[in-house]
Structures are given as structure tokens and as C-alpha cells.
Design a protein around this motif. Structure first.
Motif, short mmCIF file in Angstrom:
data_model
loop_
_atom_site.label_atom_id
_atom_site.label_comp_id
_atom_site.label_asym_id
_atom_site.label_seq_id
_atom_site.Cartn_x
_atom_site.Cartn_y
_atom_site.Cartn_z
N GLN A 270 0.83 -1.21 0.00
CA GLN A 270 0.00 0.00 0.00
C GLN A 270 0.87 1.27 0.00
O GLN A 270 0.56 2.25 -0.69
CB GLN A 270 -0.94 -0.01 1.23
N LEU A 271 1.91 1.20 0.86
CA LEU A 271 2.79 2.38 0.89
C LEU A 271 3.47 2.59 -0.48
O LEU A 271 3.57 3.73 -0.95
CB LEU A 271 3.86 2.19 1.99
N THR A 272 3.92 1.47 -1.05
CA THR A 272 4.58 1.61 -2.37
C THR A 272 3.60 2.16 -3.40
O THR A 272 3.92 3.04 -4.22
CB THR A 272 5.12 0.25 -2.83
N ALA A 273 2.38 1.63 -3.37
CA ALA A 273 1.37 2.10 -4.32
C ALA A 273 1.04 3.56 -4.08
O ALA A 273 0.85 4.35 -5.03
CB ALA A 273 0.12 1.24 -4.21
N ALA A 274 0.95 3.97 -2.80
CA ALA A 274 0.62 5.37 -2.49
C ALA A 274 1.73 6.31 -2.95
O ALA A 274 1.48 7.40 -3.52
CB ALA A 274 0.37 5.53 -1.00
N ARG A 275 2.96 5.86 -2.70
CA ARG A 275 4.07 6.70 -3.15
C ARG A 275 4.12 6.77 -4.67
O ARG A 275 4.39 7.84 -5.25
CB ARG A 275 5.39 6.14 -2.59
N SER A 276 3.89 5.63 -5.30
CA SER A 276 3.88 5.63 -6.77
C SER A 276 2.75 6.52 -7.32
O SER A 276 2.92 7.25 -8.30
CB SER A 276 3.71 4.21 -7.30
N GLU B 29 3.31 9.62 -9.68
CA GLU B 29 2.64 9.68 -10.96
C GLU B 29 1.76 10.92 -11.08
O GLU B 29 1.69 11.58 -12.12
CB GLU B 29 1.82 8.42 -11.18
N ALA B 30 1.08 11.27 -9.97
CA ALA B 30 0.22 12.46 -9.99
C ALA B 30 1.05 13.72 -10.20
O ALA B 30 0.65 14.64 -10.94
CB ALA B 30 -0.58 12.55 -8.70
N GLU C 116 2.95 17.94 -14.14
CA GLU C 116 3.93 18.64 -14.96
C GLU C 116 3.66 18.45 -16.44
O GLU C 116 3.77 19.39 -17.24
CB GLU C 116 5.35 18.16 -14.62
N ARG C 117 3.29 17.20 -16.84
CA ARG C 117 2.97 16.99 -18.25
C ARG C 117 1.76 17.81 -18.68
O ARG C 117 1.73 18.38 -19.78
CB ARG C 117 2.71 15.48 -18.50
#
Length: 586
Positions: A191-197, A201-202, A207-208
Motif C-alpha cells: 500500500q505504501l509503495t502504491a501510495a508513493r507511486s 505519478e500524480a 507537470e505533463r
């Protein structure tokens, strides 16, 4: 013994003949005549020459050439337009100043064209001023009152709610829901990895989005500028075509050349106007489309960035909730979600939305009316009016030039040398008057290649006018031709001299003998050129010496300087007052 004396015999010389004696006497007399002067020093040492005293004087060395007096400047003047001569304002021989009117053509038509062009300019300026002044103060006050009334009604209905408030309320609901979901349940590494990812990504997506939306907006803005420029070009072309057509319809003449037009020529200008009108309409439509595209891109940028930033905030909140869960925070998150949903529901009632939409439309209409009255004129209208003013000014300038061209004026101070027309004559091309500048004269002479190396601009010149005689006029070398001439295998250069007339009656065409002064010596010792000779590689003179009544010649080496005419400068070897021998004719 007695000696007998003897008689002694005498020697007798033979008697010479008388003729022999006479011849002997004559020979002896001639010998005495030749010998006595040399023994007594009475022979003439000058041997038929003449003693000349060494004197001081001013010596001038120069190069002689001949030429003719010409005016310093000559102009054959002509008119740039055809016409009939109305007045000849000067006579041959008159002195005139630069700018003096000389000959005038009939200018009535040109004056009428100036008056017409001036009236057209006044009309165009009045139209432009009216467009720039816009609506009256009373009309503007009424429009402002309508805007304020519509704005007040909208505020009353919306309760000070705006689209930004609704967007913010939705964002708060999403944020509160995400925070609550994140606080419920224990996080694990996935979950932490997904939240950080998700957060990374957000942020990257933000920026894009920012780059892409900004580029789209800049491209749309560039399209607006390009189509605005095309519109200005179309406006200028339309104004020119409309004015040309108006002139054609008014007088039936070609506005560019002034020649009468046929029906086909008139149709050409009408077709050009129709084409320019269609091009103007197309350019206005293209500009409006570009402006709509730009506004869409700008709104897309605002909305897209807001959504991307909301996603970043949600991802950050989810990560924070996983990292720091506690019961109090979960309760607070539930309360915050409930409050956010209630706020959003209050802002999104259907009936209220309809009233808001209607009132927003009323406000927009009132604001558009006020903007139309208070804003500057439309770019297209203003450009057309300004183009008409510019064209009218150009027509006035052209008419004034044509009027000015009906009067021939002197381009410089001078004397009228020749007039080739009389009042009433029709003139076209060709000189009508010759003007010469006689404030100074020029003499063009030819100097051979040997002497030209001693000539330089600025050197003094003595110019003797054959018809006037002495004294010579004083002038200067003005110019040496860079290109040589070759006539009869003689290489020479033209040299231009300038001469001030002074108080003498110089006339163009008089023959002149010029002396270009290449050297000048003041108070210089000089002797006749014939008194100087070369002897044993040295330059010498014979000095006449008188000593106790006896005259002798002494050969004296000398150093010579410049030579002028029959005199030569003595730099060294003689003193003033000495005498030198001037040989006699051999």
C-alpha cells in the motif's frame, strides 16, 4: 828698313730692295700691335659678353596650359510634367537665388486637385474622430446601471456562489473521502509503495499537463496574432480597393494614372473591390475562430491544472493517512467528508442552477453591451478609418507635389543663361532654361604626364584672360582627373582650375592661359639662365672681377635652384651685387 803702309779694305753690305724693306716694317708693326696689349694688360676679357649684376627677386616656377573659361556649375532645367507655359518670370542674364521661381505652368487643374484632396482628408479625419469618440456619456451610464442590476440579481440568487466555489467543494469531497479511506485499515508495504507511486505519478502528470496545456495555449495565441495580421492586411487592401472604386465612380478616371477608363477598366476596379470585401470577411471570420480556440485552450489549461493539482493533493493525503493512522483522525475525516458532501449538495440544487444560468446570461448580455459602448472601436473599424485617413493624406501629398511641379525653381544661385520657351507654348520633355553659377569659374586644361606629377589640388594658379589682358586672375587647382587621355600618342591628364572673377567682366567661353605655380621663392638670388653652364661635371658661372682697373673673369661653381623663364635661382656660390658674364651671341 822702311815699311810701306798698306791700305785696309772695308766690308760692304749688299743694298736691299725697297719693297723688301717695306714688307719687313709692316710685319714688325703687326707684331708690336698684338704684343703690346697683352704686355700692358689692356686686352678685353669680356670677349663680347655683357656683365650682369646678381639681384634678388621673387621667382615663380610653373606649368603653362591653355583652356576656356566655363561656369563652375551649369544646369539644363526641365519640367517633370507636361503643360502650357503661363509665365516666364525671369530674363536671360538675370541673377537669381536658389529657390527663385523661374517659369510657371498653368496650375489651375493642379490647384483644384489639391483642394479636392484636402477636403477628402478632412472627411476621413472626421470619420475617424467620430469612431474614436464612441458612445455618449448618457448611453454609457445607462449600460453601467444595467450591469450593476444584473450583477446584484445574480449575487442574490447564487448566494455569492461561483463556479470556483462548486469546483472547490467537489475537490474537498474527494479529498475528504480519500483521507478517510486511507485512514481505515493498517497500511502494508504494497500500500505504501502504491501510495508513493500514485503521488509520484500524480506529480508527473501535473507537470505533463502543465507543459501540454501551456503549449496548446501558446499555439492558439500565435494563431490569433497571425490571423490578426492577415486581417490588417485585408483591411488595408479593402480600403484601397474601396477608395479606388469610389474615385472611378466619381470621375471615371484611373486613380493611379489619371487616364479615362473604359467600361472594362471600371469593372476591373469593381471586381477588385468585391474580392477585397470577401477577403476581409474571411479574415474577420478566421480571427474570431482563432480567438475562440485561444479562449478554449486557456479554459482547458485552468481546468486541467486544477484537476491535476487535486489529484496530487489526494495522493499526498492518501500517503499521509497510511503513514499516520489514528482513531481521532479517522473520526475527523468522517466529519470532514460529511461536511464536504453537505456543502456540495447545497451548491448543486437543480432549480437553483437554472436560475443561476439565466441570471448569468443576463449579466453577460449587460456586460457585453457596456463593453461595446466603453471599449475602443473594433480593430477592423478603426483600421479601416485610419487607412482612409492615410490614403487621403497620401493623395493630398501627391496633389501638392503635382502643384509644386508646375513651377520651375532655381536649384542654386546663378545667372539665367538661356530660355527656350515663351508664354503660351506647350512643353513636354526637354530643357526649357539653362542656369549657370558664375560666383566662380573653372578652367579645364590638359597637362602632360611628365608635368602632372608636380600638380596637386590646392596649388595657386595665375590665369591670364586673353580678352582682358593683365593682371592675371588668381585661382587654385581643384581636381586632377584620375584617368589619362591619349591623343596622338601623347599621354596627358585633365586638370580643373577654379578662378574667382573678382571685379573683372569674365564671360563663359573666353580663352585663358593658365600658369600652375609649382614653386615660389621670395627674395631669391638669380641670374640669367644663359650665364650658367656645365663644366667638368660642375655648374659654374664666370664672375667679373675688377682689380685696380684691370678686369678679369673668375670661374665660380654655384648651386642652382628653381628655373623660371630666362632666370635661374642661385642657392649658393654668389652674393647680391656681384656681376657675372652673360655671353654674347656666337
Amino acid at each position: 828698313m822702311t815699311s810701306v803702309p798698306q791700305t785696309q779694305r772695308k766690308l760692304r753690305l749688299p743694298r736691299l730692295p725697297v719693297p723688301v724693306i717695306i714688307a719687313a716694317v709692316l710685319i714688325i708693326a703687326v707684331m708690336v700691335t698684338l704684343a703690346v696689349p697683352r704686355l700692358t694688360g689692356s686686352a678685353d676679357p669680356l670677349q663680347g659678353g655683357t656683365p650682369i649684376t646678381v639681384t634678388r627677386e621673387t621667382l615663380i616656377a610653373g606649368i603653362n596650359a591653355t583652356g576656356r573659361i566655363e561656369p563652375r556649375q551649369e544646369a539644363a532645367l526641365s519640367f517633370t510634367i507636361p503643360g502650357r507655359v503661363a509665365e516666364v518670370l525671369v530674363a536671360e542674364g538675370d541673377r537669381v537665388a536658389a529657390g527663385t521661381p523661374l517659369i510657371r505652368l498653368d496650375n489651375r487643374e493642379a490647384m483644384a486637385q489639391v483642394a479636392s484632396a484636402r477636403a477628402a482628408l478632412a472627411q476621413a479625419e472626421a470619420d475617424l474622430k467620430q469612431l474614436q469618440e464612441g458612445a455618449t456619456p448618457e448611453e454609457i451610464a445607462q449600460a453601467r446601471a444595467q450591469v450593476e442590476a444584473a450583477r446584484g440579481a445574480l449575487v442574490q440568487i447564487s448566494g455569492s456562489v461561483t463556479e470556483a466555489d462548486i469546483a472547490a467543494a467537489r475537490a474537498r469531497v474527494d479529498e475528504a473521502r480519500a483521507r478517510l479511506n486511507a485512514l481505515q485499515g493498517a497500511p502494508n508495504n504494497d500500500q505504501l509503495t502504491a501510495a508513493r507511486s500514485a503521488l509520484t505519478e500524480a506529480q508527473a502528470a501535473l507537470e505533463r499537463q502543465r507543459s501540454a496545456l501551456s503549449a496548446a495555449k501558446l499555439d492558439a495565441e500565435r494563431q490569433v496574432f497571425e490571423r490578426a495580421n492577415r486581417l490588417r492586411d485585408a483591411q488595408t487592401a479593402f480600403a484601397a480597393a474601396r477608395d479606388n472604386l469610389a474615385r472611378v465612380e466619381a470621375d471615371g478616371k484611373d486613380p493611379l494614372t489619371g487616364a479615362p477608363l473604359s467600361d472594362a477598366g471600371k469593372r476591373t476596379y469593381a471586381d477588385a473591390f468585391a474580392q477585397a470585401e470577401r477577403a476581409l470577411a474571411d479574415a474577420e471570420l478566421a480571427l474570431n475562430q482563432a480567438r475562440i480556440a485561444y479562449e478554449t485552450a486557456r479554459q482547458n489549461e485552468i481546468t486541467g491544472l486544477a484537476e491535476a493539482e487535486a489529484r496530487v493533493a489526494t495522493a499526498q493525503a492518501n500517503l499521509d493517512a497510511l503513514l499516520n493512522p489514528n482513531p481521532d483522525r479517522i473520526a475527523a475525516a468522517r466529519a470532514a467528508l460529511a461536511q464536504a458532501e453537505a456543502d456540495l449538495a447545497r451548491l448543486l440544487g437543480e432549480q437553483r442552477q437554472g436560475a443561476l444560468a439565466a441570471q448569468r446570461a443576463n449579466l453577460a448580455a449587460a456586460e457585453a453591451n457596456l463593453a461595446r459602448l466603453t471599449a475602443d472601436p473594433r480593430a477592423t473599424d478603426l483600421a479601416r478609418a485610419q487607412a482612409r485617413v492615410a490614403q487621403a493624406q497620401a493623395q493630398l501629398d501627391l496633389a501638392q507635389i503635382r502643384l509644386d511641379d508646375t513651377t520651375l525653381t532655381a536649384p542654386f544661385d546663378g545667372v539665367v543663361a538661356r530660355i527656350n520657351v515663351a508664354p503660351g507654348e506647350q512643353v513636354a520633355q526637354g530643357p526649357v532654361l539653362t542656369l549657370i553659377d558664375v560666383s566662380r569659374f573653372k578652367v579645364t586644361v590638359t597637362v602632360d604626364e611628365v608635368d602632372v606629377v608636380r600638380v596637386a589640388p590646392g596649388q595657386d594658379v595665375e590665369v591670364l584672360i586673353d580678352a582682358l589682358g593683365p593682371p592675371p586672375q588668381i585661382g587654385r587647382v581643384q581636381r586632377i582627373a584620375p584617368q589619362a587621355t591619349n591623343e596622338r600618342n601623347v599621354t596627358a591628364y585633365e586638370v580643373e582650375l577654379e578662378v574667382a572673377p573678382g571685379d573683372r567682366p569674365l564671360r563663359s567661353g573666353m580663352t585663358a592661359s593658365a600658369t600652375i605655380i609649382t614653386a615660389k621663392r621670395e627674395n631669391a638670388l638669380s641670374v640669367p639662365v644663359q650665364a650658367v653652364r656645365e663644366e667638368n661635371g660642375m655648374t659654374v658661372v664666370d664672375v667679373v672681377v675688377n682689380n685696380n682697373g684691370r678686369t678679369t673673369l673668375v670661374t665660380q661653381p654655384v648651386e642652382t635652384g628653381i628655373r623660371t623663364g630666362d632666370r635661374i635661382e642661385i642657392i649658393n656660390g654668389l652674393n647680391e651685387g656681384q656681376q657675372v658674364l652673360l655671353p654674347g651671341a656666337q
